[in-house]
Enzyme design. Structure first.
Site, PDB file in Angstrom:
ATOM      1  N   HIS A 141      -3.545  -4.444   7.593  1.00 25.38           N
ATOM      2  CA  HIS A 141      -3.684  -3.256   8.441  1.00 25.38           C
ATOM      3  C   HIS A 141      -2.783  -3.339   9.663  1.00 25.38           C
ATOM      4  CE1 HIS A 141      -5.430   0.635   9.428  1.00 25.38           C
ATOM      5  NE2 HIS A 141      -5.215   0.260  10.671  1.00 25.38           N
ATOM      6  N   GLU A 173     -10.536  -9.585   3.051  1.00 28.46           N
ATOM      7  CA  GLU A 173      -9.318  -9.181   3.753  1.00 28.46           C
ATOM      8  C   GLU A 173      -9.663  -8.960   5.212  1.00 28.46           C
ATOM      9  OE1 GLU A 173      -6.569  -6.407   1.958  1.00 28.46           O
ATOM     10  OE2 GLU A 173      -6.187  -5.472   3.906  1.00 28.46           O
ATOM     11  N   HIS A 218      -5.510   3.560  -1.629  1.00 25.84           N
ATOM     12  CA  HIS A 218      -6.825   3.882  -1.066  1.00 25.84           C
ATOM     13  C   HIS A 218      -7.195   5.278  -1.530  1.00 25.84           C
ATOM     14  CE1 HIS A 218      -9.478   4.197   2.800  1.00 25.84           C
ATOM     15  NE2 HIS A 218     -10.155   4.381   1.693  1.00 25.84           N
ATOM     16  N   ARG A 225      -9.295   7.889  -1.092  1.00 26.44           N
ATOM     17  CA  ARG A 225     -10.282   8.296  -0.098  1.00 26.44           C
ATOM     18  C   ARG A 225     -11.172   9.409  -0.635  1.00 26.44           C
ATOM     19  NH1 ARG A 225     -10.063   7.543   5.419  1.00 26.44           N
ATOM     20  NH2 ARG A 225      -8.592   5.934   6.150  1.00 26.44           N
ATOM     21  N   ASN A 257       0.853  -1.185   0.000  1.00 28.10           N
ATOM     22  CA  ASN A 257       0.000   0.000   0.000  1.00 28.10           C
ATOM     23  C   ASN A 257       0.890   1.236   0.000  1.00 28.10           C
ATOM     24  OD1 ASN A 257      -1.504   2.273   0.938  1.00 28.10           O
ATOM     25  ND2 ASN A 257      -3.139   0.860   1.573  1.00 28.10           N
ATOM     26  N   ARG A 271      -7.015  12.790   0.970  1.00 30.85           N
ATOM     27  CA  ARG A 271      -5.958  13.286   1.863  1.00 30.85           C
ATOM     28  C   ARG A 271      -4.575  12.854   1.396  1.00 30.85           C
ATOM     29  NH1 ARG A 271      -7.348   9.914   7.298  1.00 30.85           N
ATOM     30  NH2 ARG A 271      -9.396  10.766   6.824  1.00 30.85           N
ATOM     31  N   HIS A 272      -4.476  11.743   0.647  1.00 30.88           N
ATOM     32  CA  HIS A 272      -3.154  11.344   0.149  1.00 30.88           C
ATOM     33  C   HIS A 272      -3.224  10.982  -1.337  1.00 30.88           C
ATOM     34  CE1 HIS A 272      -4.906   7.518   1.300  1.00 30.88           C
ATOM     35  NE2 HIS A 272      -4.587   7.626   2.568  1.00 30.88           N
ATOM     36  N   GLU A 327      -8.533   0.419  -3.110  1.00 28.33           N
ATOM     37  CA  GLU A 327      -9.373   0.455  -1.908  1.00 28.33           C
ATOM     38  C   GLU A 327     -10.309   1.644  -2.034  1.00 28.33           C
ATOM     39  OE1 GLU A 327      -7.085   0.496   1.620  1.00 28.33           O
ATOM     40  OE2 GLU A 327      -6.362  -1.537   1.340  1.00 28.33           O
ATOM     41  N   THR A 380      -6.749   6.702  10.320  1.00 29.91           N
ATOM     42  CA  THR A 380      -6.629   5.619   9.339  1.00 29.91           C
ATOM     43  C   THR A 380      -7.864   4.745   9.515  1.00 29.91           C
ATOM     44  OG1 THR A 380      -5.253   3.815   8.516  1.00 29.91           O
ATOM     45  CG2 THR A 380      -5.292   4.135  10.904  1.00 29.91           C
ATOM     46  N   THR A 381      -7.969   3.739   8.699  1.00 27.99           N
ATOM     47  CA  THR A 381      -9.148   2.881   8.791  1.00 27.99           C
ATOM     48  C   THR A 381      -9.265   2.303  10.192  1.00 27.99           C
ATOM     49  OG1 THR A 381      -8.935   2.356   6.470  1.00 27.99           O
ATOM     50  CG2 THR A 381     -10.255   0.845   7.793  1.00 27.99           C
ATOM     51  N   HIS A 433       1.026   6.245   1.750  1.00 23.20           N
ATOM     52  CA  HIS A 433       1.758   7.227   2.551  1.00 23.20           C
ATOM     53  C   HIS A 433       2.997   7.787   1.867  1.00 23.20           C
ATOM     54  CE1 HIS A 433      -1.312   6.800   5.395  1.00 23.20           C
ATOM     55  NE2 HIS A 433      -1.118   5.510   5.473  1.00 23.20           N
TER      56      HIS A 433
HETATM   57  C1  LIG Z   1      -7.908  -0.814   4.790  1.00 23.83           C
HETATM   58  C2  LIG Z   1      -6.578  -0.536   5.390  1.00 23.83           C
HETATM   59  O1  LIG Z   1      -6.230  -1.017   6.424  1.00 23.83           O
HETATM   60  C3  LIG Z   1      -5.672   0.404   4.744  1.00 23.83           C
HETATM   61  O2  LIG Z   1      -5.373   0.016   3.476  1.00 23.83           O
HETATM   62  C4  LIG Z   1      -6.326   1.756   4.757  1.00 23.83           C
HETATM   63  O3  LIG Z   1      -6.386   2.250   3.466  1.00 23.83           O
HETATM   64  C5  LIG Z   1      -5.499   2.660   5.605  1.00 23.83           C
HETATM   65  O4  LIG Z   1      -5.958   3.958   5.352  1.00 23.83           O
HETATM   66  P1  LIG Z   1      -4.809   5.053   5.164  1.00 23.83           P
HETATM   67  O5  LIG Z   1      -3.972   4.558   4.017  1.00 23.83           O
HETATM   68  O6  LIG Z   1      -5.557   6.315   4.870  1.00 23.83           O
HETATM   69  O7  LIG Z   1      -4.040   5.049   6.459  1.00 23.83           O
HETATM   70  N1  LIG Z   2      -5.591  -2.957   3.686  1.00 28.23           N
HETATM   71  C1  LIG Z   2      -4.397  -2.766   4.495  1.00 28.23           C
HETATM   72  C2  LIG Z   2      -3.394  -1.985   3.716  1.00 28.23           C
HETATM   73  O1  LIG Z   2      -3.505  -1.831   2.517  1.00 28.23           O
HETATM   74  C3  LIG Z   2      -2.234  -1.413   4.407  1.00 28.23           C
HETATM   75  O2  LIG Z   2      -2.572  -0.976   5.697  1.00 28.23           O
HETATM   76  P1  LIG Z   2      -1.342  -0.391   6.548  1.00 28.23           P
HETATM   77  O3  LIG Z   2      -0.233  -1.406   6.473  1.00 28.23           O
HETATM   78  O4  LIG Z   2      -0.946   0.913   5.904  1.00 28.23           O
HETATM   79  O5  LIG Z   2      -1.907  -0.227   7.938  1.00 28.23           O
END
Ligand SMILES: CC(=O)[C@@H](O)[C@H](O)COP(=O)(O)O
Ligand SMILES: NCC(=O)COP(=O)(O)O
Length: 249
Positions: free
Chosen positions: A198, A151, A43, A45, A7, A49-50, A70, A100-101, A10
């Site tokens: 996550h 997931e 993601h 959103r 992911n 925000r990112h 996502e 975050t989520t 960030h």
């Molecule tokens: C679903 C999950 O756990 C993450 O992929 C989520 O997208 C975190 O959100 P941020 O990337 O905004 O922290």
């Molecule tokens: N769905 C989880 C993800 O994509 C990454 O979550 P994180 O490792 O940034 O908390």
């Protein structure tokens, strides 16, 4: 062999700190791919925000790695996904004020609406996943609405791991891990793919990677954090090594 979806949200968080052009998430995706990533997760959103709309378009056009988008289950996001055609779309809950989520999607509480979203995405050839808590009613509801992937939210496990001084053997950590294992067995019994993610990191990933039938881990914040010091390629390679090592134990 277990897969790693990186992911890169960030990377975009750093860029958005100045509303500039670097670091470029496309560059990060290529570096992650070269480090051994099996897929890229972003993601998009609602509050942008990112990750921005232009990021997902450029990732699709310029990279050659599996893309997992996502998204909230909104008409706006379904429209974007149907145009983008990622390999997978994962439905996640969103709260405007969350850092975050915070939890899994309540599939059981909105089956009719989500069944329609899954059908629209499937019509475009997009595999749909749901991000859910390790709760059997949520797994059963996911199967009923026709998703192919679940997931499991590993946040509670990760929180327990840190609140018990990184002791993977502590009863509360083992209890959370067992919830994930049980949910994973139900996911596989329903013919769906068992993924997890996550708050996984280099210290807590191996017990999850060793779970029976786990197919893919989605990890972002910890990899991007490590990449600041060692580079994305090496940060991804190290995570893949840990995951492979866990599966061989
Ligand atoms: C679903 C999950 O756990 C993450 O992929 C989520 O997208 C975190 O959100 P941020 O990337 O905004 O922290
Ligand atoms: N769905 C989880 C993800 O994509 C990454 O979550 P994180 O490792 O940034 O908390």
């Amino acid at each position: 062999m277990i897969e790693l979806g990186v992911n890169i949200d960030h990377v975009a968080t750093v860029r958005e700190a100045r509303k500039g052009h670097e670091p470029d998430p496309v560059w990060a995706a290529v570096e992650a791919h070269l480090g051994g990533a099996d897929g890229i997760t972003v993601h998009l959103r609602e509050d942008r925000r990112h990750i921005q709309d232009r990021d997902v378009r450029r990732l699709r056009e310029l990279t050659h790695i599996k893309l997992n988008l996502e998204m909230a289950a909104t008409d706006e996001m379904v429209g974007i996904a149907c145009q983008l055609k990622p390999e997978m779309a994962m439905l996640v809950p969103e709260g405007r004020h969350e850092i975050t989520t915070e939890g899994g999607l309540d599939v059981a509480g909105q089956e009719a609406r989500l069944r329609e979203v899954v059908a629209r995405l499937a019509h475009e050839g997009i595999v749909t996943s749901v991000f859910i808590d390790a709760e059997l009613p949520q797994v059963e509801a996911a199967a009923r609405i026709g998703v192919r992937v679940c997931e499991i939210h590993t946040g509670p496990y990760a929180h327990a791991f840190y609140s018990r001084g990184r002791d993977a053997e502590s009863p509360s950590v083992l209890a959370e891990l067992d919830k994930i294992r049980i949910a994973g067995a139900a996911i596989r019994a329903a013919g769906m793919r068992f993924n997890a993610g996550h708050a996984l990191n280099y210290f807590n990933v191996q017990p999850v990677a060793a779970l029976p039938g786990i197919r893919e881990l989605h990890i972002g914040h910890a990899i991007v954090s490590r990449a600041i010091f060692v580079g994305m390629r090496d940060a991804v390679a190290e995570m893949k090594r840990l995951m492979r090592e866990a599966q061989c134990q």
